[in-house]
Design an enzyme around this catalytic site. Structure first.
Site, short mmCIF file in Angstrom:
data_model
loop_
_atom_site.label_atom_id
_atom_site.label_comp_id
_atom_site.label_asym_id
_atom_site.label_seq_id
_atom_site.Cartn_x
_atom_site.Cartn_y
_atom_site.Cartn_z
N GLU A 186 31.24 -20.47 38.92
CA GLU A 186 30.51 -20.47 40.18
C GLU A 186 29.64 -21.73 40.29
OE1 GLU A 186 27.94 -17.12 41.12
OE2 GLU A 186 27.31 -18.09 42.99
N LYS B 2 28.49 0.90 29.67
CA LYS B 2 29.43 0.20 30.57
C LYS B 2 29.66 0.93 31.88
CE LYS B 2 31.74 -2.07 26.73
NZ LYS B 2 32.94 -2.21 25.92
N ASP C 254 29.85 -8.64 24.54
CA ASP C 254 30.81 -7.76 25.20
C ASP C 254 30.48 -7.77 26.70
OD1 ASP C 254 32.35 -5.74 26.24
OD2 ASP C 254 32.12 -4.43 24.51
N HIS D 30 24.82 -24.31 47.90
CA HIS D 30 26.20 -23.93 47.58
C HIS D 30 27.20 -24.91 48.18
CE1 HIS D 30 24.47 -20.25 45.99
NE2 HIS D 30 25.64 -20.02 45.43
P1 NAP Z 1 31.29 -4.24 14.66
O1 NAP Z 1 31.82 -5.63 14.74
O2 NAP Z 1 32.26 -3.14 14.74
O3 NAP Z 1 30.43 -4.01 13.34
C1 NAP Z 1 29.39 -4.82 12.99
C2 NAP Z 1 28.90 -4.37 11.65
O4 NAP Z 1 28.21 -5.44 11.04
C3 NAP Z 1 27.87 -3.29 11.69
O5 NAP Z 1 28.43 -2.02 11.89
C4 NAP Z 1 27.20 -3.44 10.33
O6 NAP Z 1 27.94 -2.71 9.36
C5 NAP Z 1 27.42 -4.89 9.99
N1 NAP Z 1 26.16 -5.69 9.93
C6 NAP Z 1 25.95 -6.72 9.09
N2 NAP Z 1 24.75 -7.25 9.28
C7 NAP Z 1 24.16 -6.55 10.26
C8 NAP Z 1 22.90 -6.63 10.90
N3 NAP Z 1 22.00 -7.55 10.57
N4 NAP Z 1 22.63 -5.76 11.90
C9 NAP Z 1 23.51 -4.82 12.24
N5 NAP Z 1 24.73 -4.69 11.67
C10 NAP Z 1 25.07 -5.55 10.68
O7 NAP Z 1 30.21 -4.21 15.75
P2 NAP Z 1 29.44 -3.03 16.47
O8 NAP Z 1 28.22 -3.71 16.91
O9 NAP Z 1 29.32 -1.75 15.76
O10 NAP Z 1 30.38 -2.74 17.69
C11 NAP Z 1 30.50 -3.73 18.68
C12 NAP Z 1 31.86 -3.70 19.21
O11 NAP Z 1 32.17 -2.37 19.64
C13 NAP Z 1 31.96 -4.59 20.41
O12 NAP Z 1 32.95 -5.54 20.15
C14 NAP Z 1 32.38 -3.66 21.50
O13 NAP Z 1 33.34 -4.24 22.30
C15 NAP Z 1 32.95 -2.48 20.80
N6 NAP Z 1 32.79 -1.22 21.52
C16 NAP Z 1 33.16 -0.09 20.89
C17 NAP Z 1 33.04 1.10 21.52
C18 NAP Z 1 33.43 2.35 20.83
O14 NAP Z 1 33.36 3.39 21.46
N7 NAP Z 1 33.82 2.30 19.57
C19 NAP Z 1 32.51 1.19 22.81
C20 NAP Z 1 32.12 0.03 23.41
C21 NAP Z 1 32.24 -1.17 22.77
P3 NAP Z 1 27.38 -1.30 8.80
O15 NAP Z 1 27.43 -0.38 9.97
O16 NAP Z 1 28.37 -0.96 7.77
O17 NAP Z 1 26.01 -1.52 8.30
#
Ligand code: NAP
Length: 395
Positions: A91, A220, A294, A385
C-alpha cells in the site's frame, strides 16, 4: 463407496519433503498443471529445509516489498530507545504515513508505552449430564487447580498456567485457561498443555467430554471480547504533543483532531466496530509480515482504542491501546530468513524480547493513528495517496 477423485493430488515426497530438489520438482509439477510461470516463486532465498514446521507442500516463497519507517523514540519498560521499523506492504503512502507519525513522536520526546497484561488463552467447553453437574464443576476446578497446573505445565518448559475461569451455560461449562507463554505466540504450546489438563478432567470429574476450542477465546476471530484483553498483550502507548508540532507535522490543530475523533465515533458505533481506531490493521499487518508473526492474529490484535484529547493548555494528548496483541520473538515463523533479519533490526530477536516487540508495535500504531488523523484533519488524505499510493496499470 467414494468415487475416485478425477483431479491429481499435489505430489508428496515422504522423507524428501523439505529437500531443495523436491521443492523444485513440486514447483515444476504446478507449472505444468496450471500453465503458470513460477520462476519468481521458486527463486526464493529461504532454504527448503528451514521451512519444516512452517508449511506443507512448499513450492518456494512469495515476496513483498519491505520499507523502513523511523526514527521512532519509544519510552517503554522493555523498549527504551530509538527504533527503525520494518514494514512490509504494497500500500503506497503507508510507510510515509507511519514515518511522519514516528518523527513527530520522536520530536516530542517519544511515545510512553506500558504493558498492562501479558497472557494467552484457550477456552475449551465441557459437556455434562445436567445443569446441576455442570454447576458443580466450578468448585471442582478451584479445588483441583494445583493438579491441573501440574498436568498442563508437564507438557511445556515455558508455559505457565495462571488461572482457569469457568462460565456455566446450561449443562455446558466454558473454561478460560489463562497462560503466560513467555516469548512465544503460544498457541501450539497451550493447546497441548490444555489438552493434557482436559483429559485428566474428563477422567476425574463429572464432565462427559470436551471440545478444545469453544470459540470464546477469540483466537483469530473478531469479537468484542478481544477488547477486554487476555488474548495476548494489552499495551498502551501515549504522548503529549504541543500544538506547534501538531501544526508543523500534521498541518492541523489539536482541537481539529479532537473534533474529528468525536465525529467519527458515531460512524464507528453505527458500524458496530470493535473498539475505535483509524487503521491499526495497516501497521499491524505490515509489521507482522516483516517480522514473521502469524498474520491471521491481526484479526484479534486490531481490537483497540485510540483516544485524542485536548489538554488544558491546548496541546494534544494521543493514545492507542491494543487490547489483544499477539506477538512473538520465539517459535512460529520468526526465524525464517527475512523475518529474523527484520527482528534483528529492532533488537528483538529471540528469548527475552516479546514484550519489547509489543511496546515497539504499540508505539508504531500510535504513530499511524496520529498521521492518519492529521491527513484527514488537514484535508491532505487524498493528495498523499495520489502522490505515493497509486499504481494504475500501464496501457
Ligand atoms: P511453536 O513454534 O510451536 O513452539 C515454540 C516453543 O519454543 C515453545 O512451545 C517453547 O517450548 C519453546 N521456547 C523456547 N524458548 C522460549 C521462550 N523464551 N518463551 C517461550 N517459549 C520458548 O510456537 P507456539 O508459540 O507454541 O505456537 C505458535 C504457532 O502456533 C504459530 O506459528 C501459529 O501459527 C500456530 N497456531 C497454532 C494453533 C493451534 O491451535 N495449535 C492455533 C493458532 C496458531 P516449550 O513449550 O517446550 O517450553
Amino acid at each position: 463407496m467414494h468415487e475416485r477423485l478425477s483431479h491429481p493430488l499435489v505430489p508428496r515426497f515422504a522423507s524428501r519433503e523439505y529437500d531443495t530438489e523436491t521443492l523444485s520438482e513440486r514447483c515444476r509439477w504446478v507449472e505444468q498443471a496450471t500453465g503458470a510461470n513460477l520462476s519468481m516463486v521458486s527463486a526464493g532465498t529461504i532454504l527448503a529445509e528451514s521451512m519444516r514446521g512452517n508449511i506443507e507442500n512448499p513450492i518456494g516463497t512469495v515476496q513483498m516489498p519491505v520499507g523502513v519507517a523511523g526514527p521512532l523514540l519509544v519510552r517503554g519498560e522493555h523498549a527504551d530507545g530509538v527504533f527503525y521499523v520494518p514494514l512490509a506492504t504494497t500500500e503506497g503512502a503507508l510507510v510515509r504515513s507511519y514515518e511522519r507519525g514516528m518523527v513527530l513522536l520522536t520530536r516530542v520526546g517519544g511515545a510512553e508505552v506500558r504493558i498492562e497484561r501479558d497472557e494467552n488463552q484457550i477456552c475449551p467447553v465441557f459437556q455434562f449430564e445436567s445443569v446441576a453437574s455442570a454447576s458443580a464443576f466450578s468448585p471442582f476446578l478451584a479445588e483441583n487447580f494445583e493438579e491441573l497446573r501440574r498436568r498442563a505445565e508437564s507438557t511445556t518448559n515455558h508455559g505457565k498456567l495462571l488461572a482457569v475461569d469457568p462460565l456455566v451455560v446450561g449443562r455446558d461449562v466454558e473454561v478460560v485457561f489463562r497462560y503466560h507463554t513467555g516469548d512465544a505466540h503460544g498457541m501450539n504450546m497451550i493447546v497441548k498443555a490444555t489438552d493434557a489438563a482436559c483429559r485428566w478432567l474428563v477422567e476425574k470429574s463429572a464432565a462427559l467430554s470436551y471440545v478444545l476450542f469453544s470459540g470464546l477465546s477469540s483466537e483469530k476471530r473478531p469479537s468484542a471480547r478481544a477488547l477486554l484483553g487476555g488474548k495476548g498483550k494489552k499495551v498502551s502507548a501515549g504522548a503529549e504533543i504541543p500544538a506547534k508540532w501538531v501544526r508543523l507535522y500534521l498541518h492541523t490543530t489539536p482541537q481539529a483532531i479532537r473534533d474529528l475523533w468525536q465525529r467519527t465515533t458515531i460512524g464507528n458505533i453505527m458500524a458496530g466496530a470493535v473498539g475505535y481506531s483509524g487503521h491499526y490493521a495497516n501497521g499491524l499487518t505490515a509489521l507482522f509480515m516483516a517480522c514473521g508473526q502469524d498474520v491471521a492474529n491481526v484479526v484479534n490484535s486490531v481490537a483497540g482504542l485510540t483516544n485524542f484529547e485536548v489538554t488544558p493548555v491546548g496541546d494534544l494528548y494521543a493514545s492507542a491501546t491494543l487490547c489483544s496483541l499477539v506477538v512473538a520473538t520465539v517459535g512460529g515463523g520468526v526465524d525464517l530468513g527475512t523475518s529474523r533479519e527484520c527482528l534483528e533490526m529492532l533488537g528483538c530477536r529471540g528469548s527475552g524480547n516479546a514484550r519489547k516487540l509489543a511496546e515497539i508495535v504499540a508505539a508504531t500504531i500510535l504513530a499511524g493513528e496520529l498521521s492518519f488523523a492529521g491527513a484527514l484533519g488537514s484535508g491532505e488524505f487524498v493528495a498523499a495517496h495520489e502522490e505515493y499510493g497509486r499504481n494504475r496499470p500501464q496501457a
